[in-house]
Design an enzyme around this catalytic site. Sequence first.
Site, short mmCIF file in Angstrom:
data_model
loop_
_atom_site.label_atom_id
_atom_site.label_comp_id
_atom_site.label_asym_id
_atom_site.label_seq_id
_atom_site.Cartn_x
_atom_site.Cartn_y
_atom_site.Cartn_z
N GLU A 1 0.83 -1.20 0.00
CA GLU A 1 0.00 0.00 0.00
C GLU A 1 0.86 1.25 0.00
O GLU A 1 0.48 2.28 -0.56
CB GLU A 1 -0.94 0.00 1.21
CG GLU A 1 -2.03 1.05 1.13
CD GLU A 1 -3.13 0.83 2.16
OE1 GLU A 1 -3.95 -0.09 1.95
OE2 GLU A 1 -3.16 1.56 3.16
N HIS B 1 7.73 -27.58 2.14
CA HIS B 1 6.81 -28.55 1.55
C HIS B 1 5.71 -27.86 0.75
O HIS B 1 4.71 -28.49 0.42
CB HIS B 1 6.20 -29.42 2.66
CG HIS B 1 7.22 -30.18 3.42
ND1 HIS B 1 7.64 -31.44 3.06
CD2 HIS B 1 7.97 -29.85 4.51
CE1 HIS B 1 8.56 -31.87 3.91
NE2 HIS B 1 8.78 -30.92 4.80
N LYS C 1 -12.91 1.94 -3.00
CA LYS C 1 -14.06 2.22 -2.14
C LYS C 1 -15.16 2.94 -2.92
O LYS C 1 -16.35 2.64 -2.77
CB LYS C 1 -13.63 3.07 -0.94
CG LYS C 1 -12.73 2.34 0.05
CD LYS C 1 -12.33 3.26 1.18
CE LYS C 1 -11.41 2.56 2.17
NZ LYS C 1 -10.99 3.45 3.26
#
Length: 533
Positions: A322, A351, A455
Amino acid sequence: MEKLQLWERFKDRLYADAETGLVLDTSRMDFPAKFSAELEPRLQQAYAQMAELEGGAIANPDENRMVGHYWLRAPELAPTPELSEVITGTLTSVKAFAHSVHNGNIKAPDGGRFTRLLVVGIGGSALGPQFVADSLGNAGDRMRPYFFDNTDPDGMDRVIAEIGTALPQTLVVVISKSGGTKETRNGMLEAQAAFQRAGLNFAAHAVAVTGVDSELDRAASQQRWLARFPMWDWVGGRTSVTSAVGLLPAALQGIDVDRMLEGARRCDASTRRTATKENPAALLALSWFHATAGKGAKDMVILPYKDRLLLFSRYLQQLIMESLGKEKDLDGQVVLQGIAVYGNKGSTDQHAYVQQLREGVPNFFATFIEVLKDRPGTSGEVEPGATSGDYLSGFFQGTRTALYESGRESITITVPEVTPFTVGVLIALYERAVGLYASLINVNAYHQPGVEAGKKAAGTVLKLQGEILELMRSQQSRAFTCEECALALARPEEVETVFLILRHLAANPDHGVHMVSADKPWESRFQLRAVAR
């Protein structure tokens, strides 16, 4: 490079600070011979810009605000006595409130003690507190923490179910600077509903961390919540973990917040040094610039070899991506900057995706985080001469070597153990590294226009949803395809969004939308039915 040559480079490059316990090894970064010297003028400029920032300069012209998260652990450095006093006063209030809750002076409405903690937030108002809670939590915590960190109804239902019969003993901390952040507001309303269903008065369980006179601040005051703590406009969400945002949940959990602040304060002091070899954040920023060519050319893989640091990569994703992910630089030029961050934990990553790191696309550089202390006390052997912790250390060293042998560069950060102090050190180290790197690439690390754009786009979708439902109410006998609905709204260009909205509405009973499926999904028909209540 031969091992002895690498050992000499290790000794030359190693940063070790006795005061913080931090050790930083950049010897597996293959800097060209003149690289550091060529970047030094830009680093000196970055130090000067950082000093201006800490002195109170306007660092975010978009919002005309200062950026002062460094003052949170050294209030005496704040640019005015008033700011110093409010920082100190807030910390005192946070600790006093937590002490009163722990001692039963602030009780749950049933007369018992609060034993559970529900934190409602999003982004920096959740990621930092979650990382701190997970890294430093233990079975003997004063309060057990839970989080609403999304607007997913099922996720919130799971949390409430986990709290279960302890809901009457649950304290809720709602964190939102503006008080209008939709995800946090939704979480607060969902929490209120859960308390109401249980016959409980939400206000008697609730605490707010928010901006003065915000929507949330006013609601908490009017409804007489237990307490309110401030968020300031000069503290960004992703750098707020050493404010009341992170300190209040941590103190309530029983974590020593003074030690966390002390770790951050001491690391801040080391990262103010203008001698680059003595500044660990500058060494990190320099390594990032080399690895990514200063243009985000490679991803950052965070590999902490400690379960307690599992959430560190998630916390760093927001802090780094950000802050650095920007379309334009400070001169207004399109640069498309950023560094992608992901990670797991060792040796789980052994793994999972180390196979690709070792032999696949070389589009990354790794950061290993080594913790020297395995556990309190001694460990039993899992085979002659070796403990589980010995194996963990062996896997770390083996993976680091294997990657370097394949031409994959890495940085190693070592801390003695995971404590409030070292967590504070790590938080401060990366906050400063981000700021210095942003100066090197000439972007503003302290604004986030892309987040705001998202937003706004979400708001547009919800407005269109309202128009769709109003249309369907006005023609309740009619079943619409998505194309018919879009045309009726005179919004043919939004037909895909209309389809996605209708499909979601039909999947849930809340609005009474029914779907008659067709072989081709976009030909399905949608009709409003009365909502069963």
